[in-house]
Design a protein around this motif. Sequence first.
Motif, PDB file in Angstrom:
ATOM      1  N   LYS A  30     -28.154  -0.615  33.778  1.00  0.00           N
ATOM      2  CA  LYS A  30     -27.488   0.488  34.495  1.00  0.00           C
ATOM      3  C   LYS A  30     -26.346   1.073  33.675  1.00  0.00           C
ATOM      4  N   THR A  31     -25.598   0.212  32.978  1.00  0.00           N
ATOM      5  CA  THR A  31     -24.488   0.666  32.147  1.00  0.00           C
ATOM      6  C   THR A  31     -24.997   1.541  31.001  1.00  0.00           C
ATOM      7  N   ALA A  32     -26.149   1.190  30.442  1.00  0.00           N
ATOM      8  CA  ALA A  32     -26.737   1.994  29.371  1.00  0.00           C
ATOM      9  C   ALA A  32     -27.004   3.414  29.850  1.00  0.00           C
ATOM     10  N   GLY A  33     -27.427   3.554  31.101  1.00  0.00           N
ATOM     11  CA  GLY A  33     -27.656   4.878  31.661  1.00  0.00           C
ATOM     12  C   GLY A  33     -26.382   5.712  31.715  1.00  0.00           C
ATOM     13  N   ASP A  34     -25.241   5.037  31.897  1.00  0.00           N
ATOM     14  CA  ASP A  34     -23.951   5.736  31.910  1.00  0.00           C
ATOM     15  C   ASP A  34     -23.483   6.092  30.506  1.00  0.00           C
ATOM     16  N   LEU A  35     -23.631   5.137  29.578  1.00  0.00           N
ATOM     17  CA  LEU A  35     -23.055   5.298  28.246  1.00  0.00           C
ATOM     18  C   LEU A  35     -23.968   6.011  27.259  1.00  0.00           C
ATOM     19  N   ARG A  36     -25.271   5.898  27.461  1.00  0.00           N
ATOM     20  CA  ARG A  36     -26.223   6.514  26.537  1.00  0.00           C
ATOM     21  C   ARG A  36     -27.341   7.215  27.314  1.00  0.00           C
ATOM     22  N   PRO A  37     -26.979   8.176  28.151  1.00  0.00           N
ATOM     23  CA  PRO A  37     -27.990   8.785  29.019  1.00  0.00           C
ATOM     24  C   PRO A  37     -29.141   9.447  28.270  1.00  0.00           C
ATOM     25  N   ALA A  38     -28.871  10.122  27.167  1.00  0.00           N
ATOM     26  CA  ALA A  38     -29.948  10.804  26.436  1.00  0.00           C
ATOM     27  C   ALA A  38     -30.921   9.795  25.833  1.00  0.00           C
ATOM     28  N   GLU A  39     -30.388   8.717  25.253  1.00  0.00           N
ATOM     29  CA  GLU A  39     -31.246   7.696  24.643  1.00  0.00           C
ATOM     30  C   GLU A  39     -32.093   6.988  25.703  1.00  0.00           C
ATOM     31  N   VAL A  40     -31.475   6.679  26.835  1.00  0.00           N
ATOM     32  CA  VAL A  40     -32.204   6.005  27.915  1.00  0.00           C
ATOM     33  C   VAL A  40     -33.282   6.926  28.469  1.00  0.00           C
ATOM     34  N   GLN A  41     -32.943   8.185  28.689  1.00  0.00           N
ATOM     35  CA  GLN A  41     -33.913   9.144  29.226  1.00  0.00           C
ATOM     36  C   GLN A  41     -35.077   9.348  28.267  1.00  0.00           C
ATOM     37  N   ALA A  42     -34.769   9.450  26.983  1.00  0.00           N
ATOM     38  CA  ALA A  42     -35.827   9.627  25.983  1.00  0.00           C
ATOM     39  C   ALA A  42     -36.757   8.431  25.968  1.00  0.00           C
ATOM     40  N   ARG A  43     -36.205   7.244  26.075  1.00  0.00           N
ATOM     41  CA  ARG A  43     -37.014   6.013  26.057  1.00  0.00           C
ATOM     42  C   ARG A  43     -37.908   5.941  27.306  1.00  0.00           C
ATOM     43  N   ARG A  44     -37.345   6.301  28.443  1.00  0.00           N
ATOM     44  CA  ARG A  44     -38.099   6.218  29.694  1.00  0.00           C
ATOM     45  C   ARG A  44     -39.162   7.318  29.774  1.00  0.00           C
ATOM     46  N   SER A  45     -38.931   8.418  29.100  1.00  0.00           N
ATOM     47  CA  SER A  45     -39.900   9.524  29.103  1.00  0.00           C
ATOM     48  C   SER A  45     -41.095   9.260  28.193  1.00  0.00           C
ATOM     49  N   SER A  46     -40.882   8.423  27.185  1.00  0.00           N
ATOM     50  CA  SER A  46     -41.967   8.201  26.210  1.00  0.00           C
ATOM     51  C   SER A  46     -42.955   7.165  26.661  1.00  0.00           C
TER      52      SER A  46
END
Length: 162
Positions: free
Chosen positions: A146-162
Amino acid sequence: MTTAPKSAAKPAGAKGTRPKSARRRSRELALQGLYEWLIGGGDIAAIEAHMREQEGFDKADRVHFDALLQGCINEAADLDAVLARHVDRKTSELSPVEHGVLLIGAYELKYCIDIPYKVAINEAVELAKSFGGTDGHKYVNGVLDKTAGDLRPAEVQARRSS
């Protein structure tokens, strides 16, 4: 012709795992230093000197160790504020091991952008498995995900989208 059992091919003491990386050793030593700091407070320089005397320090990534220990202690209030959104109690009420692991994970997520967020989380989970309570690694995984979603939203979103 006889063949040796598969287990004989491994060096003594090996359990099918790779040797610890210098970064992993630096995280383990930083965690031990953070534990000492969380339990008794004290001077960063004294804690750092104590950790440098530990067996295996010569195999650690010294630069990463310094960044983690000093960074986590100096930024503890800020890191605790980031973690507070996702923990179920005050960080001061967490076990010192899980608190230290979460500080390291949050620090790497926030300041070590060269480390992929999944690696930072996985390394924290491994620390919790090695040093923490029975299911502490599950708690660490959930909080840092959950913290990663706060601190690195673009990286987390890109990973979840792929």
